[in-house]
Design a protein around this motif. Structure first.
Motif, PDB file in Angstrom:
ATOM      1  N   ALA A 232       0.851  -1.188   0.000  1.00 21.57           N
ATOM      2  CA  ALA A 232       0.000   0.000   0.000  1.00 21.57           C
ATOM      3  C   ALA A 232       0.889   1.241   0.000  1.00 21.57           C
ATOM      4  O   ALA A 232       2.077   1.161   0.322  1.00 21.57           O
ATOM      5  CB  ALA A 232      -0.896   0.000   1.237  1.00 21.57           C
ATOM      6  N   HIS A 233       0.315   2.362  -0.400  1.00 20.95           N
ATOM      7  CA  HIS A 233       1.091   3.612  -0.348  1.00 20.95           C
ATOM      8  C   HIS A 233       0.184   4.787  -0.007  1.00 20.95           C
ATOM      9  O   HIS A 233      -1.035   4.696  -0.113  1.00 20.95           O
ATOM     10  CB  HIS A 233       1.816   3.866  -1.680  1.00 20.95           C
ATOM     11  CG  HIS A 233       0.890   4.100  -2.826  1.00 20.95           C
ATOM     12  ND1 HIS A 233       0.476   3.096  -3.670  1.00 20.95           N
ATOM     13  CD2 HIS A 233       0.262   5.225  -3.259  1.00 20.95           C
ATOM     14  CE1 HIS A 233      -0.349   3.587  -4.575  1.00 20.95           C
ATOM     15  NE2 HIS A 233      -0.504   4.880  -4.352  1.00 20.95           N
ATOM     16  N   ARG A 234       0.803   5.867   0.412  1.00 19.33           N
ATOM     17  CA  ARG A 234       0.098   7.123   0.648  1.00 19.33           C
ATOM     18  C   ARG A 234       1.073   8.246   0.322  1.00 19.33           C
ATOM     19  O   ARG A 234       2.287   8.031   0.271  1.00 19.33           O
ATOM     20  CB  ARG A 234      -0.404   7.234   2.098  1.00 19.33           C
ATOM     21  CG  ARG A 234       0.676   7.228   3.141  1.00 19.33           C
ATOM     22  CD  ARG A 234       0.103   7.302   4.551  1.00 19.33           C
ATOM     23  NE  ARG A 234      -0.199   8.661   4.952  1.00 19.33           N
ATOM     24  CZ  ARG A 234       0.677   9.489   5.543  1.00 19.33           C
ATOM     25  NH1 ARG A 234       1.920   9.091   5.797  1.00 19.33           N
ATOM     26  NH2 ARG A 234       0.329  10.714   5.883  1.00 19.33           N
ATOM     27  N   ASP A 235       0.514   9.439   0.066  1.00 20.59           N
ATOM     28  CA  ASP A 235       1.389  10.591  -0.167  1.00 20.59           C
ATOM     29  C   ASP A 235       1.942  11.028   1.164  1.00 20.59           C
ATOM     30  O   ASP A 235       1.188  11.496   2.020  1.00 20.59           O
ATOM     31  CB  ASP A 235       0.594  11.744  -0.794  1.00 20.59           C
ATOM     32  CG  ASP A 235       0.405  11.512  -2.277  1.00 20.59           C
ATOM     33  OD1 ASP A 235       1.247  10.814  -2.860  1.00 20.59           O
ATOM     34  OD2 ASP A 235      -0.602  11.999  -2.819  1.00 20.59           O
ATOM     35  N   CYS A 236       3.228  10.855   1.360  1.00 17.21           N
ATOM     36  CA  CYS A 236       3.822  11.239   2.640  1.00 17.21           C
ATOM     37  C   CYS A 236       4.907  12.279   2.377  1.00 17.21           C
ATOM     38  O   CYS A 236       5.804  12.044   1.555  1.00 17.21           O
ATOM     39  CB  CYS A 236       4.418  10.008   3.333  1.00 17.21           C
ATOM     40  SG  CYS A 236       5.224  10.439   4.879  1.00 17.21           S
ATOM     41  N   GLY A 241       6.519   6.665   1.575  1.00 19.96           N
ATOM     42  CA  GLY A 241       5.105   6.316   1.762  1.00 19.96           C
ATOM     43  C   GLY A 241       4.738   4.937   1.234  1.00 19.96           C
ATOM     44  O   GLY A 241       3.565   4.573   1.218  1.00 19.96           O
ATOM     45  N   LYS A 242       5.752   4.133   0.801  1.00 19.93           N
ATOM     46  CA  LYS A 242       5.450   2.789   0.277  1.00 19.93           C
ATOM     47  C   LYS A 242       5.674   1.772   1.386  1.00 19.93           C
ATOM     48  O   LYS A 242       6.805   1.647   1.886  1.00 19.93           O
ATOM     49  CB  LYS A 242       6.371   2.459  -0.896  1.00 19.93           C
ATOM     50  CG  LYS A 242       6.108   3.305  -2.113  1.00 19.93           C
ATOM     51  CD  LYS A 242       7.051   2.868  -3.202  1.00 19.93           C
ATOM     52  CE  LYS A 242       7.178   3.939  -4.242  1.00 19.93           C
ATOM     53  NZ  LYS A 242       8.464   3.882  -4.938  1.00 19.93           N
ATOM     54  N   VAL A 243       4.626   1.055   1.756  1.00 20.27           N
ATOM     55  CA  VAL A 243       4.705   0.192   2.941  1.00 20.27           C
ATOM     56  C   VAL A 243       4.077  -1.172   2.676  1.00 20.27           C
ATOM     57  O   VAL A 243       3.530  -1.426   1.602  1.00 20.27           O
ATOM     58  CB  VAL A 243       3.962   0.841   4.134  1.00 20.27           C
ATOM     59  CG1 VAL A 243       4.510   2.207   4.457  1.00 20.27           C
ATOM     60  CG2 VAL A 243       2.465   0.904   3.864  1.00 20.27           C
ATOM     61  N   VAL A 244       4.156  -2.023   3.700  1.00 21.77           N
ATOM     62  CA  VAL A 244       3.367  -3.259   3.718  1.00 21.77           C
ATOM     63  C   VAL A 244       2.405  -3.139   4.897  1.00 21.77           C
ATOM     64  O   VAL A 244       2.823  -2.835   6.012  1.00 21.77           O
ATOM     65  CB  VAL A 244       4.256  -4.509   3.901  1.00 21.77           C
ATOM     66  CG1 VAL A 244       3.396  -5.772   3.877  1.00 21.77           C
ATOM     67  CG2 VAL A 244       5.319  -4.587   2.826  1.00 21.77           C
ATOM     68  N   VAL A 255       2.325  -1.842  10.356  1.00 18.70           N
ATOM     69  CA  VAL A 255       2.809  -1.235   9.110  1.00 18.70           C
ATOM     70  C   VAL A 255       4.329  -1.347   9.123  1.00 18.70           C
ATOM     71  O   VAL A 255       4.971  -0.995  10.112  1.00 18.70           O
ATOM     72  CB  VAL A 255       2.402   0.254   9.014  1.00 18.70           C
ATOM     73  CG1 VAL A 255       2.893   0.857   7.702  1.00 18.70           C
ATOM     74  CG2 VAL A 255       0.892   0.420   9.143  1.00 18.70           C
ATOM     75  N   THR A 256       4.896  -1.891   8.053  1.00 14.82           N
ATOM     76  CA  THR A 256       6.368  -1.981   7.973  1.00 14.82           C
ATOM     77  C   THR A 256       6.836  -1.490   6.602  1.00 14.82           C
ATOM     78  O   THR A 256       6.028  -1.303   5.690  1.00 14.82           O
ATOM     79  CB  THR A 256       6.873  -3.439   8.116  1.00 14.82           C
ATOM     80  OG1 THR A 256       6.410  -4.199   7.000  1.00 14.82           O
ATOM     81  CG2 THR A 256       6.422  -4.088   9.409  1.00 14.82           C
ATOM     82  N   ALA A 257       8.164  -1.341   6.503  1.00 16.58           N
ATOM     83  CA  ALA A 257       8.739  -1.031   5.194  1.00 16.58           C
ATOM     84  C   ALA A 257       8.734  -2.305   4.354  1.00 16.58           C
ATOM     85  O   ALA A 257       8.520  -3.398   4.870  1.00 16.58           O
ATOM     86  CB  ALA A 257      10.163  -0.515   5.390  1.00 16.58           C
ATOM     87  N   ARG A 258       8.953  -2.162   3.046  1.00 16.14           N
ATOM     88  CA  ARG A 258       9.004  -3.335   2.163  1.00 16.14           C
ATOM     89  C   ARG A 258      10.425  -3.901   2.153  1.00 16.14           C
ATOM     90  O   ARG A 258      11.390  -3.145   2.128  1.00 16.14           O
ATOM     91  CB  ARG A 258       8.606  -2.930   0.740  1.00 16.14           C
ATOM     92  CG  ARG A 258       7.196  -2.394   0.685  1.00 16.14           C
ATOM     93  CD  ARG A 258       6.821  -1.989  -0.724  1.00 16.14           C
ATOM     94  NE  ARG A 258       5.516  -1.349  -0.724  1.00 16.14           N
ATOM     95  CZ  ARG A 258       4.927  -0.878  -1.796  1.00 16.14           C
ATOM     96  NH1 ARG A 258       5.518  -0.964  -2.973  1.00 16.14           N
ATOM     97  NH2 ARG A 258       3.736  -0.314  -1.714  1.00 16.14           N
TER      98      ARG A 258
END
Ligand code: SF4
Ligand code: FES
Length: 332
Positions: A232-236, A241-244, A255-258
């Motif tokens: 998933a992602h969001r505008d950060c 903003g790209k996460v799992v 929520v973690t990093a990929r």
């Protein structure tokens, strides 16, 4: 460019490449394990010794073997170097010994540890460890402590890889924790009463190869293999903003990093993304996460829940069965 042969497979890499990264360029089983090296952290490596390999020929010019096993994350290749990893019984025996050392003080609390299922030490122990322990002495014990309001430290699980201190040094404006004392008295701790509290501190949890640093917002919520990891992602404004998202139904548990195939974070994320957006509506969900790293989570193939892929797979099965001219009952 220089040529190097690892377990009989030849590859060409730029001068200055380490043996470990040359092996990663080839990929597959011949890649040595790594517990302290982390490609995006400068000066990491050289602490855990699980990446030991045998150099049976130094170079074209010097065909002698190196006298001792070397840490592949710290040794650079030379033209014509010949390296043995899985093909060397000496390396396998040494690695077994290193795993035994790493486990000397590590508790057997996998059944209640949040890291179980995605723990590098657990995987390493399965692949290279002994099935029994010879250790009879008492283990080191520590109180569990909070380092910051979102991170719990279980010092008993720490293998002193230094990755978290490097994250603090290289990603955050001020490091307030480190390895205190020496030898078997070494421990990770914060400087007198200081808490780890800055915008990128949560990445320490992601780089910790064991369950020594855990996310207090996720502790004991679920075993990772019961969750559905989703990209998933969001505008950060602070990070990529790209996460799992580690979800259970509509709930975002963590929520973690990929991470990549070697369990390393691809792009670090900020604490706001990690802790403050546990509502799935805050995210644009891209789809099921493909777990590249060797983990029990990847056994469940959640990505096949993607309906398009699922349909393709069913079509493929039907074509396969028609091709084999199976009786109708067998194809159901
Ligand atoms: S707490 Fe984790 S990341 Fe930090 S040194 Fe210990 S094992 Fe490594
Ligand atoms: S990964 Fe090479 S010494 Fe730890």
């Amino acid at each position: 460019m220089v040529k190097v042969t690892i377990d009989g497979v030849e590859t060409t890499v730029p001068e200055g490449t380490t043996i470990l990264n040359a092996a990663r360029q080839i990929g597959g089983d011949l890649v040595p394990p790594a517990m302290c090296y982390y490609s995006s952290l400068k000066d990491s490596g050289g602490k855990c010794r699980v990446c030991l390999v045998k150099v049976s020929q130094v170079s074209v010019k010097d065909p002698r073997p190196m006298p001792k096993l070397v840490a592949s994350c710290r040794t650079t290749v030379m033209d014509g170097m010949v390296v043995q990893n899985l093909t060397s019984p000496e390396v396998l025996a040494a690695r077994k010994g290193v795993v035994e050392f790493l486990l000397l003080n590590h508790p057997l609390d996998c059944p209640i540890c949040d890291q179980a299922g995605e723990c590098d030490l657990q995987n390493l122990a399965y692949q290279h460890g002994a099935s029994t322990t010879r250790y009879e002495e008492g283990r080191r014990t520590f109180e569990k402590i909070d380092i910051g309001d979102k991170i719990k430290l279980h010092m008993t699980r720490c293998i002193l890889c230094y990755r978290c201190t490097m994250v603090a040094n290289q990603l955050t404006p001020g490091r307030v924790h480190g390895v205190l004392n020496r030898g078997d008295a070494s421990e990770i701790s914060t400087y007198i009463e200081k808490a780890v509290d800055n915008e990128f501190s949560g990445n320490m949890i992601d780089v910790c190869p064991v369950g020594a640093l855990t996310d207090k917002t996720f502790r004991f919520k679920s075993r990772v293999w019961f969750t559905n990891p989703m990209d998933a992602h969001r505008d950060c404004p602070k990070c990529c903003g790209k996460v799992v998202l580690w979800t259970k139904g509509e709930d975002v548990l963590r929520v973690t990093a990929r991470k990549d195939a070697y369990g390393e974070v691809k792009e670090y994320i900020c604490n706001e993304c990690r802790y403050d957006h546990k509502n799935i509506k805050d995210w644009t969900v891209e789809g099921p996460r493909h777990i590249e790293h060797d983990s029990v989570i990847s056994q469940n193939h959640y990505e096949y829940l993607d309906m398009q892929k699922l349909k393709k797979e069913i079509d493929r099965q039907i074509i396969f069965q028609k091709g084999k001219q199976l009786p109708e009952s067998a194809s159901q």
